[in-house]
Design a protein around this motif. Structure first.
Motif, PDB file in Angstrom:
ATOM      1  N   THR A  21       0.819  -1.213   0.000  1.00 41.29           N
ATOM      2  CA  THR A  21       0.000   0.000   0.000  1.00 41.29           C
ATOM      3  C   THR A  21       0.852   1.262   0.000  1.00 41.29           C
ATOM      4  OG1 THR A  21      -1.738  -1.156   1.212  1.00 41.29           O
ATOM      5  CG2 THR A  21      -1.840   1.242   1.212  1.00 41.29           C
ATOM      6  N   LEU A  22       1.968   1.249   0.715  1.00 42.35           N
ATOM      7  CA  LEU A  22       2.726   2.483   0.948  1.00 42.35           C
ATOM      8  C   LEU A  22       4.081   2.561   0.263  1.00 42.35           C
ATOM      9  CD1 LEU A  22       2.007   2.729   4.784  1.00 42.35           C
ATOM     10  CD2 LEU A  22       0.870   3.990   2.940  1.00 42.35           C
ATOM     11  N   GLN A  23       4.501   1.524  -0.455  1.00 46.70           N
ATOM     12  CA  GLN A  23       5.856   1.508  -1.000  1.00 46.70           C
ATOM     13  C   GLN A  23       6.169   2.678  -1.940  1.00 46.70           C
ATOM     14  OE1 GLN A  23       6.551  -2.149  -3.011  1.00 46.70           O
ATOM     15  NE2 GLN A  23       4.997  -1.806  -4.571  1.00 46.70           N
ATOM     16  N   ASN A  24       5.215   3.123  -2.708  1.00 47.85           N
ATOM     17  CA  ASN A  24       5.444   4.231  -3.643  1.00 47.85           C
ATOM     18  C   ASN A  24       4.864   5.553  -3.146  1.00 47.85           C
ATOM     19  OD1 ASN A  24       6.770   2.570  -5.548  1.00 47.85           O
ATOM     20  ND2 ASN A  24       4.798   1.830  -6.271  1.00 47.85           N
ATOM     21  N   CYS A  25       4.432   5.581  -1.896  1.00 51.10           N
ATOM     22  CA  CYS A  25       3.808   6.784  -1.350  1.00 51.10           C
ATOM     23  C   CYS A  25       4.854   7.709  -0.735  1.00 51.10           C
ATOM     24  CB  CYS A  25       2.782   6.416  -0.281  1.00 51.10           C
ATOM     25  SG  CYS A  25       1.395   5.473  -0.933  1.00 51.10           S
ATOM     26  N   THR A  26       4.575   8.993  -0.837  1.00 50.50           N
ATOM     27  CA  THR A  26       5.409  10.002  -0.181  1.00 50.50           C
ATOM     28  C   THR A  26       4.515  10.860   0.697  1.00 50.50           C
ATOM     29  OG1 THR A  26       5.171  11.516  -2.043  1.00 50.50           O
ATOM     30  CG2 THR A  26       7.108  10.081  -2.049  1.00 50.50           C
ATOM     31  N   TRP A  27       5.116  11.468   1.709  1.00 51.34           N
ATOM     32  CA  TRP A  27       4.363  12.336   2.612  1.00 51.34           C
ATOM     33  C   TRP A  27       3.785  13.484   1.804  1.00 51.34           C
ATOM     34  CZ3 TRP A  27       2.405  11.357   7.105  1.00 51.34           C
ATOM     35  CH2 TRP A  27       1.902  12.417   7.887  1.00 51.34           C
ATOM     36  N   PRO A  28       2.471  13.688   1.872  1.00 53.14           N
ATOM     37  CA  PRO A  28       1.830  14.701   1.025  1.00 53.14           C
ATOM     38  C   PRO A  28       2.069  16.125   1.530  1.00 53.14           C
ATOM     39  CG  PRO A  28       0.210  13.640   2.408  1.00 53.14           C
ATOM     40  CD  PRO A  28       1.515  12.943   2.668  1.00 53.14           C
ATOM     41  N   LYS A  79      -5.163  10.128   5.792  1.00 57.68           N
ATOM     42  CA  LYS A  79      -6.352   9.550   6.429  1.00 57.68           C
ATOM     43  C   LYS A  79      -6.898   8.387   5.602  1.00 57.68           C
ATOM     44  CE  LYS A  79      -7.892  13.722   8.801  1.00 57.68           C
ATOM     45  NZ  LYS A  79      -8.954  14.731   8.901  1.00 57.68           N
ATOM     46  N   GLY A  80      -6.870   8.523   4.299  1.00 59.52           N
ATOM     47  CA  GLY A  80      -7.331   7.453   3.415  1.00 59.52           C
ATOM     48  C   GLY A  80      -6.470   6.205   3.532  1.00 59.52           C
ATOM     49  N   TRP A  81      -5.143   6.387   3.585  1.00 62.13           N
ATOM     50  CA  TRP A  81      -4.240   5.243   3.748  1.00 62.13           C
ATOM     51  C   TRP A  81      -4.508   4.543   5.079  1.00 62.13           C
ATOM     52  CZ3 TRP A  81       0.505   8.767   2.576  1.00 62.13           C
ATOM     53  CH2 TRP A  81       0.565   9.037   1.208  1.00 62.13           C
ATOM     54  N   ILE A  82      -4.660   5.332   6.141  1.00 59.76           N
ATOM     55  CA  ILE A  82      -4.903   4.765   7.474  1.00 59.76           C
ATOM     56  C   ILE A  82      -6.209   3.973   7.483  1.00 59.76           C
ATOM     57  CG2 ILE A  82      -5.483   5.365   9.864  1.00 59.76           C
ATOM     58  CD1 ILE A  82      -3.463   7.709   9.586  1.00 59.76           C
ATOM     59  N   LYS A  83      -7.248   4.544   6.917  1.00 60.70           N
ATOM     60  CA  LYS A  83      -8.552   3.873   6.881  1.00 60.70           C
ATOM     61  C   LYS A  83      -8.486   2.589   6.066  1.00 60.70           C
ATOM     62  CE  LYS A  83     -13.420   4.613   6.027  1.00 60.70           C
ATOM     63  NZ  LYS A  83     -14.471   5.529   5.675  1.00 60.70           N
ATOM     64  N   GLU A  84      -7.841   2.643   4.909  1.00 61.53           N
ATOM     65  CA  GLU A  84      -7.736   1.460   4.053  1.00 61.53           C
ATOM     66  C   GLU A  84      -6.989   0.332   4.762  1.00 61.53           C
ATOM     67  OE1 GLU A  84      -5.647  -0.083  -0.079  1.00 61.53           O
ATOM     68  OE2 GLU A  84      -5.694   2.064   0.327  1.00 61.53           O
ATOM     69  N   ASN A 125       9.604   4.080   4.822  1.00 60.16           N
ATOM     70  CA  ASN A 125      10.417   4.390   3.655  1.00 60.16           C
ATOM     71  C   ASN A 125      11.065   5.749   3.916  1.00 60.16           C
ATOM     72  OD1 ASN A 125       8.483   6.365   2.987  1.00 60.16           O
ATOM     73  ND2 ASN A 125       7.453   5.047   1.501  1.00 60.16           N
ATOM     74  N   ASP A 126      11.643   6.365   2.915  1.00 59.69           N
ATOM     75  CA  ASP A 126      12.337   7.642   3.113  1.00 59.69           C
ATOM     76  C   ASP A 126      11.389   8.776   3.479  1.00 59.69           C
ATOM     77  OD1 ASP A 126      14.768   6.472   2.565  1.00 59.69           O
ATOM     78  OD2 ASP A 126      14.737   7.022   0.439  1.00 59.69           O
ATOM     79  N   SER A 127      10.093   8.602   3.254  1.00 63.44           N
ATOM     80  CA  SER A 127       9.145   9.686   3.429  1.00 63.44           C
ATOM     81  C   SER A 127       8.178   9.524   4.598  1.00 63.44           C
ATOM     82  CB  SER A 127       8.352   9.856   2.127  1.00 63.44           C
ATOM     83  OG  SER A 127       7.491  10.949   2.202  1.00 63.44           O
ATOM     84  N   LEU A 128       7.850   8.263   4.955  1.00 62.65           N
ATOM     85  CA  LEU A 128       6.840   8.070   6.001  1.00 62.65           C
ATOM     86  C   LEU A 128       7.109   6.829   6.833  1.00 62.65           C
ATOM     87  CD1 LEU A 128       4.784   5.728   4.712  1.00 62.65           C
ATOM     88  CD2 LEU A 128       4.064   7.686   3.392  1.00 62.65           C
ATOM     89  N   ILE A 129       6.461   6.801   8.001  1.00 61.31           N
ATOM     90  CA  ILE A 129       6.531   5.678   8.932  1.00 61.31           C
ATOM     91  C   ILE A 129       5.102   5.259   9.250  1.00 61.31           C
ATOM     92  CG2 ILE A 129       7.201   4.914  11.245  1.00 61.31           C
ATOM     93  CD1 ILE A 129       9.375   7.117  11.175  1.00 61.31           C
ATOM     94  N   GLU A 177       5.160  11.436   9.145  1.00 53.55           N
ATOM     95  CA  GLU A 177       6.237  11.818   8.235  1.00 53.55           C
ATOM     96  C   GLU A 177       7.560  11.307   8.788  1.00 53.55           C
ATOM     97  OE1 GLU A 177       7.933  15.722   5.886  1.00 53.55           O
ATOM     98  OE2 GLU A 177       6.652  16.029   7.632  1.00 53.55           O
ATOM     99  N   ASN A 178       8.392  10.758   7.912  1.00 56.32           N
ATOM    100  CA  ASN A 178       9.716  10.277   8.308  1.00 56.32           C
ATOM    101  C   ASN A 178      10.723  11.400   8.117  1.00 56.32           C
ATOM    102  OD1 ASN A 178      12.103   8.966   8.810  1.00 56.32           O
ATOM    103  ND2 ASN A 178      11.764   7.313   7.337  1.00 56.32           N
TER     104      ASN A 178
END
Length: 128
Positions: free
Chosen positions: A40-47, A56-61, A115-119, A88-89
């Motif tokens: 779910t989060l491998q290609n995601c970056t902190w918005p 919030k959407g990622w957390i809910k999913e 990842n480099d952007s989030l935890i 945010e990481n």
């Protein structure tokens, strides 16, 4: 407490045999959480600030999918609680611990993805 004859009856003796409680496979759930958070989060970056609703959407999913998987593993006999947190990481690291008084059948599954952007920390409880 002393029992006076005729006023109060003593409590029934407890059975030495424990009641059969369902078993929950925490290892199976941990593997699922690890795979789910990674995919779910491998290609995601902190918005940016204006896109915070994405978090919030990622957390809910993640939380809903973990709960659904818990119901697939053991549909009866447990109450389920799922905590998911994404931050945010900024190189600060992350840690989550939980201390509880457990019955024999209660379990916790916990995974952390970063990842480099989030935890992301996900903790799932199955309480008999």
């Amino acid at each position: 407490m002393a029992y006076v004859s005729g006023l109060r009856s003593p409590p029934p003796p407890r059975s030495a045999a424990s009641s059969p409680r369902p078993k929950f496979d925490a290892d199976l759930l941990k593997a699922y959480i690890k795979k789910l958070t990674s995919s779910t989060l491998q290609n995601c970056t902190w918005p940016e600030q204006k896109e915070k609703e994405r978090v919030k959407g990622w957390i809910k999913e993640i939380s809903e999918r973990v709960k659904e998987r818990m119901l697939e593993i053991q549909p009866r006999g447990f109450k389920y609680v799922v905590f998911t947190q994404i931050n945010e990481n900024r190189g600060q690291g992350g840690r989550a611990d939980i201390v509880c008084h457990w019955e024999d059948g209660d379990v916790v599954a916990q995974e952390m993805y970063y990842n480099d952007s989030l935890i992301c920390i996900c903790i799932a409880l199955a309480i008999a």
